[in-house]
Enzyme design. Structure first.
Site, PDB file in Angstrom:
ATOM      1  N   HIS A 247      16.457  -3.514   0.383  1.00  0.00           N
ATOM      2  CA  HIS A 247      15.719  -4.744   0.715  1.00  0.00           C
ATOM      3  C   HIS A 247      16.254  -5.888  -0.146  1.00  0.00           C
ATOM      4  CE1 HIS A 247      12.594  -7.694   1.166  1.00  0.00           C
ATOM      5  NE2 HIS A 247      12.241  -7.057   2.270  1.00  0.00           N
TER       6      HIS A 247
ATOM      7  N   GLU B 273      17.797  -8.501   8.120  1.00  0.00           N
ATOM      8  CA  GLU B 273      16.799  -9.391   7.535  1.00  0.00           C
ATOM      9  C   GLU B 273      17.503 -10.554   6.824  1.00  0.00           C
ATOM     10  OE1 GLU B 273      12.788  -7.324   6.893  1.00  0.00           O
ATOM     11  OE2 GLU B 273      13.946  -7.044   5.086  1.00  0.00           O
TER      12      GLU B 273
HETATM   13  P1  PGA Z   1       8.267 -11.198   6.048  1.00  0.00           P
HETATM   14  O1  PGA Z   1       8.897  -9.958   5.277  1.00  0.00           O
HETATM   15  O2  PGA Z   1       7.847 -10.721   7.401  1.00  0.00           O
HETATM   16  O3  PGA Z   1       7.097 -11.636   5.198  1.00  0.00           O
HETATM   17  O4  PGA Z   1       9.318 -12.234   6.137  1.00  0.00           O
HETATM   18  C1  PGA Z   1       9.809  -9.097   5.909  1.00  0.00           C
HETATM   19  C2  PGA Z   1      10.473  -8.224   4.877  1.00  0.00           C
HETATM   20  O5  PGA Z   1      10.760  -8.703   3.777  1.00  0.00           O
HETATM   21  O6  PGA Z   1      10.716  -7.030   5.142  1.00  0.00           O
END
Ligand code: PGA
Length: 256
Positions: free
Chosen positions: A94, A167
Site C-alpha cells: 500500500h 491506486e
Molecule cells: P480511499 O483509500 O478510498 O480513502 O482513497 C483507498 C486506499 O488507500 O486503499
C-alpha cells in the site's frame, strides 16, 4: 456478469466496539449480492473478524505482514501469526506503507511469496504519485517497475492467485472534504488496462485470469462509472468503507 470485488481498507480506524455492529452490517450486504464483499482490518482485530465473519460470505484480511518467519523484529507480525486467524487476504505494498514505513519493491516481492506459501491471497497495491504523473510524466514506468519487481520469480499459477489494485497515490483519501478528487474513469481504465496487459503478457495469462481493482476515493458518487469500466474488476475502498452507508451505497450500484 463478471463478479465485482468490493474490498474495504479500514486502515488505522475503528475499535472493538465499532467492529461488532459493522461486521453484522457487512454480512447483510454480502447476502444481498453475488459480488465479493471483503474487508481488511487492523491486525489486532483479525481474531474478532474470524469470530464474527468466518463461515459468512464476507471475506476478511490483514493490512500488512513482515516477511520473516520469526525473530528479533519488534512490533512486527509474521505470516504464520496472521494465518492463525485464517484470513482470506492481506494487503501488500500500500502506498502509505511505501511512503511512511519504507516498504520497498523488494519487500513487496518477499511478502507476496510468504503469503502465497500459506494460501493467503495478497492484494498488491501499486500506483504513481502526483509528482510522478503530473510533473515527471513517468506513470507507466513507475507502474511497470512496481509490478515487475513485486512479481519477480513467481510462476504463472502464483500470479493468478494475486488480486491487483491500481491506486494512484494522488487520488487516495481525497473523497471527502475540500480536496474531493479521484482518478477519472478514463485515467483509472487506462492504467488498469495497461497493468492487466503487462501482467498477462509477462506471465502468458489470458486477460480474464487476473483481477484488477481500482482504489482512490471510490464512493457512491463515482463508483458506478468507475466500476463500469471494462478493466476495473472492483474497488479497494478506504474512506467510504468507514461510513457503512457509503460502503452500502457503492454496493447498491453493483447489486445483481
Ligand atoms: P480511499 O483509500 O478510498 O480513502 O482513497 C483507498 C486506499 O488507500 O486503499
Amino acid at each position: 456478469m463478471k463478479k465485482k470485488y468490493l474490498i474495504g481498507n479500514i486502515k488505522m480506524n475503528m475499535s472493538k466496539e465499532s467492529f461488532i455492529p459493522y461486521f453484522e452490517e457487512l454480512k447483510v450486504l454480502a447476502e444481498e449480492t453475488q459480488n465479493v464483499v471483503g474487508v481488511c482490518v487492523p491486525t489486532v482485530y483479525l481474531g474478532l473478524a474470524q469470530e464474527k465473519l468466518q463461515g459468512s460470505k464476507v471475506k476478511y484480511g490483514a493490512q500488512n505482514i513482515y516477511f520473516e518467519n520469526s525473530g528479533t523484529f519488534t512490533g512486527e507480525t509474521s505470516v504464520h501469526m496472521i494465518k492463525d486467524f485464517n484470513p482470506d487476504y492481506c494487503l501488500v505494498g500500500h502506498s502509505e506503507r511505501r511512503a511512511m514505513f519504507g516498504e520497498t519493491i523488494e519487500w513487496t516481492n518477499k511478502k507476496i511469496k510468504k503469503l502465497l506459501e500459506v494460501g493467503i491471497t495478497p492484494i498488491l497495491c501499486f500506483g504513481e504519485t502526483y509528482q510522478e504523473r503530473f510533473e515527471e510524466n513517468v506513470t507507466f514506468e513507475i507502474v511497470k517497475n512496481q509490478l515487475e519487481g513485486a512479481l519477480e520469480g513467481l510462476s504463472k499459477e502464483e500470479v493468478k492467485k494475486i488480486i491487483f489494485a491500481y491506486e494512484p497515490v494522488w487520488a487516495i483519501s481525497k473523497g471527502y472534504g475540500s480536496a474531493d478528487v479521484s482518478a477519472t474513469s478514463a485515467q483509472a481504465e487506462e492504467m488498469t488496462a495497461y497493468s492487466r496487459k503487462l501482467i498477462c503478457e509477462n506471465f502468458n495469462l489470458n486477460d480474464d485470469e487476473i483481477i484488477v481493482l481500482y482504489g482512490g476515493s471510490m464512493k457512491p458518487t463515482n463508483a458506478k462509472e468507475l466500476l463500469s469500466q471494462k478493466n476495473i474488476d472492483g474497488g479497494l475502498i478506504g474512506g467510504a468503507c468507514l461510513k457503512t452507508a457509503d460502503f452500502k451505497g457503492v454496493f447498491e450500484l453493483v447489486i445483481d
